[in-house]
Write a protein that holds these residues in place. Structure first.
Motif, PDB file in Angstrom:
ATOM      1  N   ALA A 182     -26.647  95.928 -27.768  1.00  0.00           N
ATOM      2  CA  ALA A 182     -26.145  95.283 -28.993  1.00  0.00           C
ATOM      3  C   ALA A 182     -27.195  94.318 -29.553  1.00  0.00           C
ATOM      4  O   ALA A 182     -27.314  94.151 -30.772  1.00  0.00           O
ATOM      5  CB  ALA A 182     -24.847  94.541 -28.687  1.00  0.00           C
ATOM      6  N   ARG A 228     -31.226 110.648 -24.033  1.00  0.00           N
ATOM      7  CA  ARG A 228     -30.979 110.799 -25.466  1.00  0.00           C
ATOM      8  C   ARG A 228     -31.279 109.468 -26.166  1.00  0.00           C
ATOM      9  O   ARG A 228     -30.635 108.464 -25.911  1.00  0.00           O
ATOM     10  CB  ARG A 228     -29.519 111.204 -25.682  1.00  0.00           C
ATOM     11  CG  ARG A 228     -29.081 111.264 -27.119  1.00  0.00           C
ATOM     12  CD  ARG A 228     -29.674 112.392 -27.881  1.00  0.00           C
ATOM     13  NE  ARG A 228     -29.335 113.681 -27.289  1.00  0.00           N
ATOM     14  CZ  ARG A 228     -29.887 114.821 -27.678  1.00  0.00           C
ATOM     15  NH1 ARG A 228     -30.792 114.838 -28.623  1.00  0.00           N
ATOM     16  NH2 ARG A 228     -29.537 115.946 -27.090  1.00  0.00           N
ATOM     17  N   HIS A 231     -33.742 106.360 -31.531  1.00  0.00           N
ATOM     18  CA  HIS A 231     -34.783 105.583 -32.210  1.00  0.00           C
ATOM     19  C   HIS A 231     -36.093 105.742 -31.462  1.00  0.00           C
ATOM     20  O   HIS A 231     -36.090 105.917 -30.253  1.00  0.00           O
ATOM     21  CB  HIS A 231     -34.350 104.124 -32.312  1.00  0.00           C
ATOM     22  CG  HIS A 231     -32.977 104.004 -32.918  1.00  0.00           C
ATOM     23  ND1 HIS A 231     -31.856 103.900 -32.155  1.00  0.00           N
ATOM     24  CD2 HIS A 231     -32.581 104.069 -34.200  1.00  0.00           C
ATOM     25  CE1 HIS A 231     -30.795 103.871 -32.960  1.00  0.00           C
ATOM     26  NE2 HIS A 231     -31.207 103.976 -34.199  1.00  0.00           N
ATOM     27  N   GLY A 239     -33.422 105.627 -22.451  1.00  0.00           N
ATOM     28  CA  GLY A 239     -32.399 106.623 -22.798  1.00  0.00           C
ATOM     29  C   GLY A 239     -31.454 106.919 -21.643  1.00  0.00           C
ATOM     30  O   GLY A 239     -30.780 107.949 -21.646  1.00  0.00           O
TER      31      GLY A 239
HETATM   32  P1  ADP Z   1     -32.087 103.107 -24.444  1.00  0.00           P
HETATM   33  O1  ADP Z   1     -32.834 102.795 -23.206  1.00  0.00           O
HETATM   34  O2  ADP Z   1     -32.845 103.995 -25.376  1.00  0.00           O
HETATM   35  O3  ADP Z   1     -31.530 101.893 -25.120  1.00  0.00           O
HETATM   36  P2  ADP Z   1     -29.344 103.963 -23.970  1.00  0.00           P
HETATM   37  O4  ADP Z   1     -28.860 105.099 -23.125  1.00  0.00           O
HETATM   38  O5  ADP Z   1     -28.867 102.602 -23.638  1.00  0.00           O
HETATM   39  O6  ADP Z   1     -30.915 104.068 -23.938  1.00  0.00           O
HETATM   40  O7  ADP Z   1     -28.939 104.291 -25.474  1.00  0.00           O
HETATM   41  C1  ADP Z   1     -29.175 105.585 -25.998  1.00  0.00           C
HETATM   42  C2  ADP Z   1     -29.441 105.496 -27.484  1.00  0.00           C
HETATM   43  O8  ADP Z   1     -28.235 105.114 -28.162  1.00  0.00           O
HETATM   44  C3  ADP Z   1     -30.443 104.420 -27.865  1.00  0.00           C
HETATM   45  O9  ADP Z   1     -31.777 104.929 -27.783  1.00  0.00           O
HETATM   46  C4  ADP Z   1     -30.050 104.080 -29.283  1.00  0.00           C
HETATM   47  O10 ADP Z   1     -30.633 104.990 -30.173  1.00  0.00           O
HETATM   48  C5  ADP Z   1     -28.539 104.295 -29.286  1.00  0.00           C
HETATM   49  N1  ADP Z   1     -27.785 103.019 -29.116  1.00  0.00           N
HETATM   50  C6  ADP Z   1     -27.331 102.490 -27.962  1.00  0.00           C
HETATM   51  N2  ADP Z   1     -26.652 101.355 -28.190  1.00  0.00           N
HETATM   52  C7  ADP Z   1     -26.683 101.146 -29.511  1.00  0.00           C
HETATM   53  C8  ADP Z   1     -26.148 100.117 -30.384  1.00  0.00           C
HETATM   54  N3  ADP Z   1     -25.452  99.086 -29.920  1.00  0.00           N
HETATM   55  N4  ADP Z   1     -26.386 100.254 -31.718  1.00  0.00           N
HETATM   56  C9  ADP Z   1     -27.091 101.315 -32.212  1.00  0.00           C
HETATM   57  N5  ADP Z   1     -27.607 102.303 -31.446  1.00  0.00           N
HETATM   58  C10 ADP Z   1     -27.404 102.218 -30.126  1.00  0.00           C
END
Ligand code: ADP
Length: 278
Positions: A182, A228, A231, A239
Motif C-alpha cells: 500500500a 506476477r 509494474h 512478485g
Molecule cells: P511485488 O514484490 O512486485 O510487490 P506482490 O506479489 O506483492 O509483488 O504484488 C504483485 C503485483 O501486484 C505488484 O507488482 C503490483 O503490480 C501489484 N500490487 C500489489 N499491491 C498493490 C497495491 N496496493 N496497489 C497497486 N498495485 C499493487
C-alpha cells in the motif's frame, strides 16, 4: 471419502429395477455403476495423495535451494561492498557503474531468495495457533515498516480489531506485505492506509485499503500468482509477496481478494473463519 452423489433409488413398485433420475436401471447396470464410482473415487484419492507428496517435495526443494543459495550470495555481496568501500576512488567511472549494477542485482537476488524461502515455509501447515488481538499483529507489522512509513510520510488509520485464533507470526507477515504494498504502490500523493475488520456470518473479514495507483479489473485475480508484477523495475519487488499472502490466508481456511479502481486505490480483504478452534 466422497459421498456417491449418484446412488440409485430403489423403486418400491419395481423390485427388479432401480430409478436414477427418470431412468430405470437394471440391477446389473447399477452394480457396474457403483463399481465405477468406487474405482473413480479411489483414483481421485490416489491422485490427491500424489499431488500432496509432489507439493511437499517441491516446497522442500525450494526451501533447500533458497537456503543453500543464501551463503554464496552473502559472500559475493560482502566482497562487492568491501570493494565499494575501499577501492571505489581508484576505479574509473565505468567500473564504478558496473559495481553499482552488480550490487543492485545482488540485492534483488537476495530479496528473491528470501521471498522464495518464505513462500516455501508458509506452505507447511502451521501448528502455532494462539488467540490474540489482531491489533497486536498490525502494530508489529508497522514497527517493521517504520522506515518506509517515515520515508513516505504515510498516514495509517487502524480500527479496533477483533481477537482471532491464528499463527500470529504469519498474521504479522500478512499485514506487513499488504501495508508495504500500500505504501510502495502510492499514486504520488501521501499514502493514506486504512485497516479494519467487519463481522460476516461465521468469519471476520479484514481489509487494508489504500489511495494508491490501483489495479485494473482483469489483473485483480492474477496479482496473487507467483512472479506476477504489473509494474516495471522502477518499483522494486519480486512478485511473490501477494502469493505469500494468499497462502497464509488459505492455510487458515480463508479467502483473499481485491476491490480496486485504477487511479483511486485498492482494498485488499481477507477472511478468517471461526471454525478453526484454538
Ligand atoms: P511485488 O514484490 O512486485 O510487490 P506482490 O506479489 O506483492 O509483488 O504484488 C504483485 C503485483 O501486484 C505488484 O507488482 C503490483 O503490480 C501489484 N500490487 C500489489 N499491491 C498493490 C497495491 N496496493 N496497489 C497497486 N498495485 C499493487
Amino acid at each position: 471419502m466422497i459421498d456417491n452423489p449418484a446412488s440409485p433409488i430403489v423403486d418400491a413398485e419395481s423390485p427388479q429395477g432401480y430409478f436414477h433420475g427418470k431412468q430405470l436401471f437394471s440391477k446389473l447396470e447399477c452394480c457396474a455403476f457403483e463399481r465405477e464410482c468406487y474405482e473413480r473415487q479411489k483414483q481421485l484419492e490416489r491422485l490427491a495423495e500424489e499431488l500432496a507428496r509432489s507439493n511437499g517435495e517441491l516446497e522442500l526443494f525450494a526451501s533447500m535451494a533458497s537456503h543453500d543459495l543464501q551463503e554464496p550470495l552473502c559472500t559475493i555481496t560482502t566482497y562487492l561492498q568491501l570493494i565499494e568501500r575501499t577501492k571505489a576512488n581508484s576505479l574509473d567511472q565505468d567500473s564504478r557503474g558496473y559495481l553499482k549494477f552488480t550490487l543492485d542485482a545482488s540485492k534483488r537476488l537476495r530479496d528473491l531468495i528470501d521471498d522464495l524461502l518464505t513462500y516455501s515455509r508458509v506452505g507447511v501447515k502451521s501448528s502455532n495457533f494462539v488467540t490474540f488481538k489482531a491489533n497486536v499483529a498490525v502494530e508489529e507489522a508497522l514497527t517493521s515498516l517504520a522506515g518506509a512509513i517515515a520515508e513516505s510520510d504515510a498516514r495509517i488509520e487502524v480500527e479496533e480489531l477483533p481477537e482471532i485464533c491464528a499463527d500470529s507470526h504469519r498474521m504479522v507477515q500478512l499485514f506487513e506485505n499488504l501495508i508495504s504494498n500500500a505504501i510502495k504502490y502510492h499514486s504520488g500523493s501521501v499514502p493514506l492506509i486504512r485497516i479494519g475488520a467487519e463481522r460476516q456470518a461465521d468469519r471476520w473479514v479484514f481489509h487494508v485499503a489504500d489511495n494508491g495507483i490501483g489495479i485494473e479489473k482483469h489483473f485483480q485475480e492474477r496479482v496473487f500468482e507467483m512472479f506476477r508484477r504489473l509494474h516495471g523495475n522502477e518499483i522494486p519487488g519480486t512478485g511473490i509477496g501477494l502469493g505469500i499472502c494468499k497462502k497464509i490466508v488459505e492455510q487458515r481456511g480463508g479467502k483473499i481478494g481485491i476491490e480496486s479502481e485504477p487511479g483511486k486505490g485498492s482494498k485488499f480483504h481477507f477472511s478468517v473463519p471461526d471454525e478453526f478452534p484454538c
